[in-house]
Design a protein around this motif. Structure first.
Motif, short mmCIF file in Angstrom:
data_model
loop_
_atom_site.label_atom_id
_atom_site.label_comp_id
_atom_site.label_asym_id
_atom_site.label_seq_id
_atom_site.Cartn_x
_atom_site.Cartn_y
_atom_site.Cartn_z
N PHE A 162 -0.56 45.69 16.61
CA PHE A 162 -1.30 44.80 17.50
C PHE A 162 -2.40 45.55 18.24
O PHE A 162 -3.56 45.12 18.28
CB PHE A 162 -0.32 44.15 18.49
CG PHE A 162 -0.98 43.35 19.58
CD1 PHE A 162 -1.71 42.21 19.27
CD2 PHE A 162 -0.88 43.75 20.91
CE1 PHE A 162 -2.32 41.47 20.27
CE2 PHE A 162 -1.49 43.02 21.91
CZ PHE A 162 -2.22 41.88 21.59
N PHE A 163 -2.07 46.74 18.79
CA PHE A 163 -3.08 47.53 19.51
C PHE A 163 -4.22 47.92 18.58
O PHE A 163 -5.38 47.95 18.98
CB PHE A 163 -2.44 48.78 20.13
CG PHE A 163 -1.69 48.49 21.41
CD1 PHE A 163 -1.92 47.31 22.12
CD2 PHE A 163 -0.76 49.39 21.92
CE1 PHE A 163 -1.24 47.04 23.30
CE2 PHE A 163 -0.07 49.12 23.09
CZ PHE A 163 -0.31 47.94 23.78
N ASP A 164 -3.86 48.20 17.35
CA ASP A 164 -4.86 48.57 16.36
C ASP A 164 -5.87 47.43 16.21
O ASP A 164 -7.09 47.65 16.21
CB ASP A 164 -4.12 48.79 15.03
CG ASP A 164 -4.83 49.81 14.19
OD1 ASP A 164 -5.66 50.55 14.75
OD2 ASP A 164 -4.55 49.86 12.97
N VAL A 165 -5.34 46.19 16.11
CA VAL A 165 -6.21 45.02 15.94
C VAL A 165 -7.05 44.81 17.20
O VAL A 165 -8.27 44.61 17.13
CB VAL A 165 -5.37 43.76 15.64
CG1 VAL A 165 -6.23 42.50 15.67
CG2 VAL A 165 -4.68 43.89 14.29
N VAL A 166 -6.40 44.90 18.36
CA VAL A 166 -7.12 44.68 19.62
C VAL A 166 -8.25 45.71 19.77
O VAL A 166 -9.38 45.36 20.13
CB VAL A 166 -6.14 44.74 20.83
CG1 VAL A 166 -6.91 44.76 22.14
CG2 VAL A 166 -5.19 43.56 20.79
N ASP A 167 -7.95 46.98 19.45
CA ASP A 167 -8.97 48.04 19.56
C ASP A 167 -10.17 47.73 18.69
O ASP A 167 -11.31 47.95 19.07
CB ASP A 167 -8.39 49.38 19.10
CG ASP A 167 -7.58 50.01 20.21
OD1 ASP A 167 -7.66 49.49 21.34
OD2 ASP A 167 -6.85 50.99 19.94
N ARG A 168 -9.90 47.22 17.50
CA ARG A 168 -11.00 46.99 16.57
C ARG A 168 -11.80 45.74 16.89
O ARG A 168 -12.99 45.70 16.64
CB ARG A 168 -10.44 46.82 15.15
CG ARG A 168 -10.19 48.11 14.45
CD ARG A 168 -9.33 47.87 13.24
NE ARG A 168 -8.43 49.01 13.06
CZ ARG A 168 -8.63 49.93 12.13
NH1 ARG A 168 -9.65 49.85 11.34
NH2 ARG A 168 -7.79 50.94 12.02
N PHE A 169 -11.12 44.71 17.37
CA PHE A 169 -11.79 43.41 17.43
C PHE A 169 -12.09 42.86 18.81
O PHE A 169 -12.67 41.80 18.93
CB PHE A 169 -11.00 42.36 16.63
CG PHE A 169 -10.96 42.64 15.17
CD1 PHE A 169 -12.08 42.43 14.37
CD2 PHE A 169 -9.80 43.16 14.58
CE1 PHE A 169 -12.03 42.70 13.01
CE2 PHE A 169 -9.76 43.43 13.22
CZ PHE A 169 -10.88 43.21 12.43
N SER A 170 -11.66 43.53 19.89
CA SER A 170 -11.99 42.94 21.19
C SER A 170 -12.78 43.92 22.06
O SER A 170 -12.78 45.12 21.81
CB SER A 170 -10.74 42.46 21.90
OG SER A 170 -9.94 43.54 22.23
N SER A 171 -13.43 43.35 23.06
CA SER A 171 -14.21 44.20 23.96
C SER A 171 -13.26 44.85 24.96
O SER A 171 -12.09 44.53 25.02
CB SER A 171 -15.25 43.36 24.69
OG SER A 171 -14.59 42.58 25.64
N ASP A 172 -13.80 45.77 25.78
CA ASP A 172 -12.94 46.48 26.73
C ASP A 172 -12.39 45.55 27.80
O ASP A 172 -11.34 45.78 28.37
CB ASP A 172 -13.74 47.58 27.44
CG ASP A 172 -14.13 48.64 26.44
OD1 ASP A 172 -13.50 48.66 25.37
OD2 ASP A 172 -15.05 49.43 26.72
N ARG A 173 -13.17 44.48 28.08
CA ARG A 173 -12.83 43.67 29.25
C ARG A 173 -11.82 42.55 29.00
O ARG A 173 -11.04 42.22 29.84
CB ARG A 173 -14.11 43.11 29.87
CG ARG A 173 -14.63 44.06 30.93
CD ARG A 173 -15.93 43.63 31.49
NE ARG A 173 -16.99 44.49 30.99
CZ ARG A 173 -18.15 44.05 30.56
NH1 ARG A 173 -18.42 42.78 30.55
NH2 ARG A 173 -19.06 44.91 30.15
N HIS A 174 -11.90 41.93 27.85
CA HIS A 174 -10.96 40.82 27.61
C HIS A 174 -10.60 40.73 26.12
O HIS A 174 -11.21 41.37 25.28
CB HIS A 174 -11.55 39.49 28.09
CG HIS A 174 -12.90 39.21 27.54
ND1 HIS A 174 -13.07 38.85 26.23
CD2 HIS A 174 -14.13 39.28 28.09
CE1 HIS A 174 -14.37 38.69 26.01
NE2 HIS A 174 -15.03 38.95 27.12
#
Ligand SMILES: Nc1ncnc2c1ncn2[C@@H]1O[C@H](COP(=O)(O)OP(=O)(O)OP(=O)(O)O)[C@@H](O)[C@H]1O
Ligand SMILES: [Mg+2]
Length: 254
Positions: A157-169
């Protein structure tokens, strides 16, 4: 009663196999289908009851049209054979015949067998807004779970979040998940489809067996061929009497 064409006749009377009819607008598809139904109902050898057929249409209007046309065709059949008990019965059965859109057929089916599915028989279809809110709620719960549980799923999940979302949200990654969900749900087997596309990224069988291989090879081939053309253009320019200097200007090779 129209004078059916040979193809129409074939579509009306063919038995014992699946048939697919594709024809231009207004060319008689509904007329043929109605006649096919009527022929099954008035068949003297093995007549069927109209409520044993399932007739599905795309729209409610088409279902209504179909019902009316079957009713008219039944009336004609009854006029020709007014003493038939079977036909008289059909006139009553038509009210409960399954001539509807696929959605209302499914709704009916689920309502009728709700006890087997262990769901509240008083259920109703959520409207778009309610469905959106439910989806959003589920997504938020899922994110909360993934953020709090330290396990393998969390690493992925963190891997996906790191790749696809901005730092803020996380909105970007949320909308990707929702889009993917929407797309997958249009597939008859959404879970299998999702597993399958995920497996396309596993290269256990070697890159050459991956579905990407052909795509990558095509792309690289295109790029190399383009480069070759450019190189040939450059070569041709160097062979000109003036070399690269043409009319006093340095020629740019694009
Ligand atoms: N062989 C035929 N001879 C004469 N009239 C016909 C014949 N076949 C169909 N028709 C008539 O053509 C008209 C259009 O037919 P129908 O509504 O069944 O077409 P359709 O293909 O279902 O149209 P749509 O694409 O709009 O749904 C109807 O009035 C029908 O009775
Ligand atoms: Mg039609």
């Amino acid at each position: 009663m129209p004078q059916w064409t040979d193809q129409q006749r074939e579509a009306i009377y063919t038995k014992g196999q699946d048939i697919l009819i594709a024809a231009a607008a207004g060319s008689g598809k509904t007329a043929v289908l109605v006649e096919r139904i009527i022929q099954k109902v008035i068949d003297t050898e093995s007549p069927v009851n109209i409520d044993e057929l399932m007739v599905a249409t795309f729209t409610n209007a088409a279902a209504q049209e179909m019902r009316t046309r079957v009713q008219l065709a039944l009336d004609v059949a009854l006029e020709e054979n007014p003493t038939s008990d079977h036909l008289k019965k059909q006139a009553t059965l038509l009210q409960q015949a399954s001539i509807s859109t696929l959605h209302s057929f499914c709704l009916d089916l689920v309502k009728r067998y709700s006890y087997k599915l262990d769901i509240d028989p008083g259920f109703r279809i959520a409207n778009d807004l309610e469905a959106d809110l439910l989806r959003q709620e589920v997504l938020e719960d899922l994110f909360e779970y993934w953020y709090s549980e330290e396990n393998d799923e969390q690493v992925a999940f963190f891997d996906v979040v790191d790749r696809f979302s901005s730092d803020r949200h996380d909105q970007d990654v949320e909308s990707i998940i929702l889009k993917l969900n929407d797309f997958a749900m249009k597939n008859p087997w959404p879970t299998e489809w999702l597993d399958e596309i995920a497996s396309n990224y596993e290269l256990n069988e070697g890159i050459t067996n991956s579905p990407w291989f052909g795509i990558i090879v095509d792309k690289v081939t295109d790029t190399l061929e383009q480069a070759k053309k450019e190189a040939e253009k450059c070569h041709a320019i160097t062979l000109l009497p003036d070399g690269l200097i043409i009319t006093g200007k340095l020629m740019t090779v694009t």
